[in-house]
Write an enzyme that holds these catalytic residues in place. Structure first.
Site, PDB file in Angstrom:
ATOM      1  N   ASP A   1      92.802  29.593 -11.174  1.00 24.19           N
ATOM      2  CA  ASP A   1      93.514  29.833  -9.927  1.00 24.19           C
ATOM      3  C   ASP A   1      94.404  31.073 -10.065  1.00 24.19           C
ATOM      4  O   ASP A   1      93.913  32.151 -10.405  1.00 24.19           O
ATOM      5  CB  ASP A   1      94.301  28.588  -9.504  1.00 24.19           C
ATOM      6  CG  ASP A   1      94.798  28.678  -8.077  1.00 24.19           C
ATOM      7  OD1 ASP A   1      94.032  28.373  -7.152  1.00 24.19           O
ATOM      8  OD2 ASP A   1      95.971  29.089  -7.885  1.00 24.19           O
TER       9      ASP A   1
ATOM     10  N   HIS B   1      88.184  22.262  -6.968  1.00 26.26           N
ATOM     11  CA  HIS B   1      89.047  23.332  -7.450  1.00 26.26           C
ATOM     12  C   HIS B   1      89.604  23.062  -8.844  1.00 26.26           C
ATOM     13  O   HIS B   1      89.691  23.971  -9.663  1.00 26.26           O
ATOM     14  CB  HIS B   1      90.198  23.520  -6.461  1.00 26.26           C
ATOM     15  CG  HIS B   1      91.098  24.678  -6.784  1.00 26.26           C
ATOM     16  ND1 HIS B   1      90.662  25.988  -6.740  1.00 26.26           N
ATOM     17  CD2 HIS B   1      92.401  24.724  -7.153  1.00 26.26           C
ATOM     18  CE1 HIS B   1      91.665  26.788  -7.065  1.00 26.26           C
ATOM     19  NE2 HIS B   1      92.738  26.048  -7.319  1.00 26.26           N
TER      20      HIS B   1
ATOM     21  N   TYR C   1     101.981  34.295  -3.844  1.00 18.24           N
ATOM     22  CA  TYR C   1     101.208  34.620  -2.652  1.00 18.24           C
ATOM     23  C   TYR C   1     101.854  35.752  -1.859  1.00 18.24           C
ATOM     24  O   TYR C   1     101.172  36.523  -1.200  1.00 18.24           O
ATOM     25  CB  TYR C   1     101.080  33.383  -1.763  1.00 18.24           C
ATOM     26  CG  TYR C   1     100.253  32.282  -2.366  1.00 18.24           C
ATOM     27  CD1 TYR C   1      98.884  32.205  -2.156  1.00 18.24           C
ATOM     28  CD2 TYR C   1     100.856  31.288  -3.158  1.00 18.24           C
ATOM     29  CE1 TYR C   1      98.123  31.196  -2.717  1.00 18.24           C
ATOM     30  CE2 TYR C   1     100.104  30.276  -3.716  1.00 18.24           C
ATOM     31  CZ  TYR C   1      98.734  30.231  -3.494  1.00 18.24           C
ATOM     32  OH  TYR C   1      97.984  29.235  -4.057  1.00 18.24           O
TER      33      TYR C   1
END
Length: 265
Positions: free
Chosen positions: A58, A257, A192
């Site tokens: 990730d 994921h 982010y």
């Protein structure tokens, strides 16, 4: 890590800045890829490790790609999971380049989680430390499954706290909860908020290749394997062009994921 350690490897799993026992600077600008890669290089220097095998998942995978671009001399080989190298959202490449957040808005709409995370303070209302246990259960059980991330509020009516999957225990949840109750979620969300800045800073590497021996592993239900155009990129030659020493692409059927938990269960 225990498996590798029994075979003679020294394993190091640092809490990146903003997570766990590492400090969480309040400034959004303190979470660029340059800061995080710099932290890793400083850690290797402190541990007197000239080169390492690097494993990422990730955001760890994104940082690992950047590290292999910026400091390839410190990486013996790379195993990256979940997130493929995506030049079009990692590096500003030319006059027609679209910033990552604008790209995600066009592809998935303004309510897409990466877009909603951009304004400081907004996401923090949803990801409050007091809600950490419910949030962690919903995130791990629902929100990264079947190629989608929940784009709306994670309320109990839409995403009930169902029984945990076999690879996840209440002790795991409690460990994550304790960490986020201590640090809050802002540090994690600030990663982010640096998507666009990372691209700007990485512009000098616009034509660079990832020149590190690499294996890539992803689940076919992973949200990142279902991004627009990503499977064609991975399997039709674009990925191999960007990562010339790519040794293997492994797609795990039925895995989502959190592939490392799925594989080791």
């Amino acid at each position: 890590m225990e498996y590798l350690a029994t075979r003679g490897y020294r394993c190091v799993a640092p809490d990146l800045r903003g997570y766990g026992g590492t400090t969480a600077p309040p400034d959004v600008a303190s979470y660029t890829a340059f800061h995080i890669v710099g932290d890793l290089v400083a850690l290797l220097d402190t541990l007197e490790l000239a080169k390492v095998f690097l494993v990422g998942h990730d955001w760890g995978a994104i940082i690992a790609w950047y590290m292999c671009l910026f400091r390839p001399e410190r990486v013996t080989a790379l195993v990256n999971t979940s997130v493929a190298f995506m030049r079009h959202i990692m590096i500003r490449t030319g006059p027609d380049f679209v910033n990552p957040i604008e790209y995600f808005k066009r592809a998935y709409g303004p309510n897409y989680y990466k877009c909603r995370f951009q304004e400081p303070g907004v996401a923090e209302k949803q990801f409050a430390p007091a809600h950490a246990k419910r949030l962690m259960r919903q995130l791990l059980c629902h929100c990264f499954s079947h190629g989608v991330f929940c784009d709306e509020e994670m309320d109990d009516n839409k995403f009930p706290t169902s029984p945990l999957p076999p690879w996840l225990t209440e002790a795991d949840i409690d460990y994550f909860v304790t960490s986020f109750e201590k640090t809050g979620f802002t540090g994690a969300i600030n990663y982010y908020r640096n998507f666009d800045k990372n691209c700007e800073l990485a512009a000098p590497w616009a034509d660079a290749k990832v020149q590190v021996p690499t294996k890539y592993i992803v689940g076919d239900d992973d949200i990142t394997y279902n991004f627009e155009g990503i499977q064609e990129y991975i399997h039709a030659g674009g990925f191999k062009e960007d990562v010339p020493l790519l040794d293997e692409v492994v797609v795990i059927p039925g895995a989502g994921h959190f592939i490392q938990q799925k594989l080791f269960h």
